[in-house]
Design an enzyme around this catalytic site. Sequence first.
Site, PDB file in Angstrom:
ATOM      1  N   SER A 269       0.855  -1.183   0.000  1.00  0.00           N
ATOM      2  CA  SER A 269       0.000   0.000   0.000  1.00  0.00           C
ATOM      3  C   SER A 269       0.890   1.231   0.000  1.00  0.00           C
ATOM      4  O   SER A 269       2.120   1.120   0.031  1.00  0.00           O
ATOM      5  CB  SER A 269      -0.884   0.020   1.245  1.00  0.00           C
ATOM      6  OG  SER A 269      -0.096   0.350   2.372  1.00  0.00           O
ATOM      7  N   LYS A 270       0.250   2.371   0.008  1.00  0.00           N
ATOM      8  CA  LYS A 270       1.002   3.638  -0.044  1.00  0.00           C
ATOM      9  C   LYS A 270       1.990   3.782   1.106  1.00  0.00           C
ATOM     10  O   LYS A 270       2.961   4.517   1.001  1.00  0.00           O
ATOM     11  CB  LYS A 270       0.024   4.813  -0.041  1.00  0.00           C
ATOM     12  CG  LYS A 270      -0.731   4.882  -1.358  1.00  0.00           C
ATOM     13  CD  LYS A 270      -1.414   6.218  -1.557  1.00  0.00           C
ATOM     14  CE  LYS A 270      -2.298   6.190  -2.790  1.00  0.00           C
ATOM     15  NZ  LYS A 270      -3.735   6.120  -2.478  1.00  0.00           N
ATOM     16  N   ARG A 271       1.720   3.069   2.197  1.00  0.00           N
ATOM     17  CA  ARG A 271       2.654   3.143   3.329  1.00  0.00           C
ATOM     18  C   ARG A 271       4.046   2.651   2.938  1.00  0.00           C
ATOM     19  O   ARG A 271       5.042   3.037   3.514  1.00  0.00           O
ATOM     20  CB  ARG A 271       2.149   2.309   4.508  1.00  0.00           C
ATOM     21  CG  ARG A 271       0.977   2.909   5.243  1.00  0.00           C
ATOM     22  CD  ARG A 271       0.622   2.058   6.459  1.00  0.00           C
ATOM     23  NE  ARG A 271       0.325   0.684   6.088  1.00  0.00           N
ATOM     24  CZ  ARG A 271       1.115  -0.343   6.347  1.00  0.00           C
ATOM     25  NH1 ARG A 271       2.251  -0.177   7.007  1.00  0.00           N
ATOM     26  NH2 ARG A 271       0.762  -1.554   5.963  1.00  0.00           N
ATOM     27  N   HIS A 272       4.095   1.756   1.958  1.00  0.00           N
ATOM     28  CA  HIS A 272       5.387   1.200   1.553  1.00  0.00           C
ATOM     29  C   HIS A 272       6.108   2.078   0.543  1.00  0.00           C
ATOM     30  O   HIS A 272       7.311   1.957   0.357  1.00  0.00           O
ATOM     31  CB  HIS A 272       5.182  -0.193   0.942  1.00  0.00           C
ATOM     32  CG  HIS A 272       4.618  -1.197   1.903  1.00  0.00           C
ATOM     33  ND1 HIS A 272       3.297  -1.552   1.899  1.00  0.00           N
ATOM     34  CD2 HIS A 272       5.209  -1.890   2.898  1.00  0.00           C
ATOM     35  CE1 HIS A 272       3.083  -2.441   2.864  1.00  0.00           C
ATOM     36  NE2 HIS A 272       4.222  -2.665   3.479  1.00  0.00           N
TER      37      HIS A 272
END
Length: 492
Positions: free
Chosen positions: A254-257
């Site tokens: 996800s965008k967290r990565h």
Amino acid sequence: MDVRVRYAPSPTGLQHIGGIRTALFNYFFARANGGKFILRVEDTDRERYSDESLEDLYSTLEWLGIKWDEGPVVGGPYGPYIQSERFDLYREYAQRLVDEGKAYYCFCTPERLEEVRKQQAESKSEYQGYDRHCAHLSDSEIKEYLRQGIKPVIRFRVPTEGKTTFHDILMGDITRRNRDISPDPIILKSDGFPTYHLANVVDDHLMKITHIMRAQEWIPSGPLHVLLYQAFGWDVPQYCHLPMVMGKDGQKLSKRHGSTAVRDFRAKGYLPEAIMNYVTLVGWSLDGSTEFFSKEDLEKCFTMEGIHKAPAVFDYKKLDWFNGQYIRQADNSRLADLVAPYLQEAGYVSSPLTDDDRKLIDNLVPAVKERMKVLSDVVPLTAFLFEDKPVEDKSIYIAKGSDENNTAEALEKGTEILLSGLKNGENEEAIEEKLAALSQQLGIKVNGVFQPIRVAITNSTVSLPLFDSIRLLGLEETEKRLVRANKLFKEN
Ligand code: GLU
Ligand code: ZN
């Protein structure tokens, strides 16, 4: 059997790594089996639909070089391939199930359904979901509702007894008790729009899809889809649910990565062949060791057997490595075209390019090519050519294991060696040897001499190879910067 597979995205967001991996697997599977790859736009959710997503879908596939055999724009025998253009069809099929008693009209108001939900929550009832209130309305009740102008939804009658099994090529048989399947889901909304389940099943059947390769998150829909196929009396296609794409921490990517939208990778300067190669390796392998595959290779050798069962990890560093490899393999003139926009954006060259800009770019490509991981790296790597921001902080010139005095001396003597060598036309190796000898004399590592020289010339510790930098900058400017750095070390 003629293989027919499809990529069926919903245009509700940008194409991301997981999505295009599904597209690539389907595309390569079709090609390797002499089959057809179909693109279908599942835009039944009009609230989340956006034009931008649809454009992004087309431009991303085009950028990757994935051509669809049937689908929007190109057409085909089972079109239209955009679900919003097929609404009449879904209505017909939903009505067919109603006529056969396999689906029914539901006139419940949102308020009533909300009430049911509340009661179930309060009583902690095991039974969740629609209470099948309208499952057995009489003809006259239905007529009366319709007379009152109430628009019904159509619900699919899920059996309350028994089990449903669907077979997945990777996961084997997956069986669910029918009573655990969501009770009587809506297949057609009151405005006549289909829901995902109906449209998806009807289209896969009408488009003669043989294999459904899609993300594992769709597994829970499997049993319901099988029930729908059975209700229509249709053959069930073969399923192959693809392993999840995870970040390094084992969580769903996800965008967290980091970036997940393909558009962002493209903007940073990843090459399509690198994305294609690496993304195909996320959850697939040919023999466990081959890493480099061109599109043409994969069009021949992709197999479903090579798809892994276990979740796959998307490794940004590995992608960078692939991209660097592909940059080094790329044609210089192609790279020149590709880096130009980054240099224009930075204001280093004009747009449109002048002849001089073009020449300069052609000149710097062979050097930056060896150092870039992504095309946008061209900007920091060549900044020293376009803007002169001398490093004033002495510590940046001082290499590990050296000190200020040694650095001052390395700079002074190194400048002499370098400039006289260049002026006398000595070759690069000879000059390098002399600089290395200087480091020995001073009792420091080679970098103790090279680092201050490099920082003096390129105003940075990360830069192009020394002689490339000098060649691009010109001797006069090189000398000026070296003299300036020497001065810095002589002050106080
Ligand atoms: N429209 C669905 C999606 O966006 C397609 C799922 C499927 O392939 O059946 O993922
Ligand atoms: Zn109802």
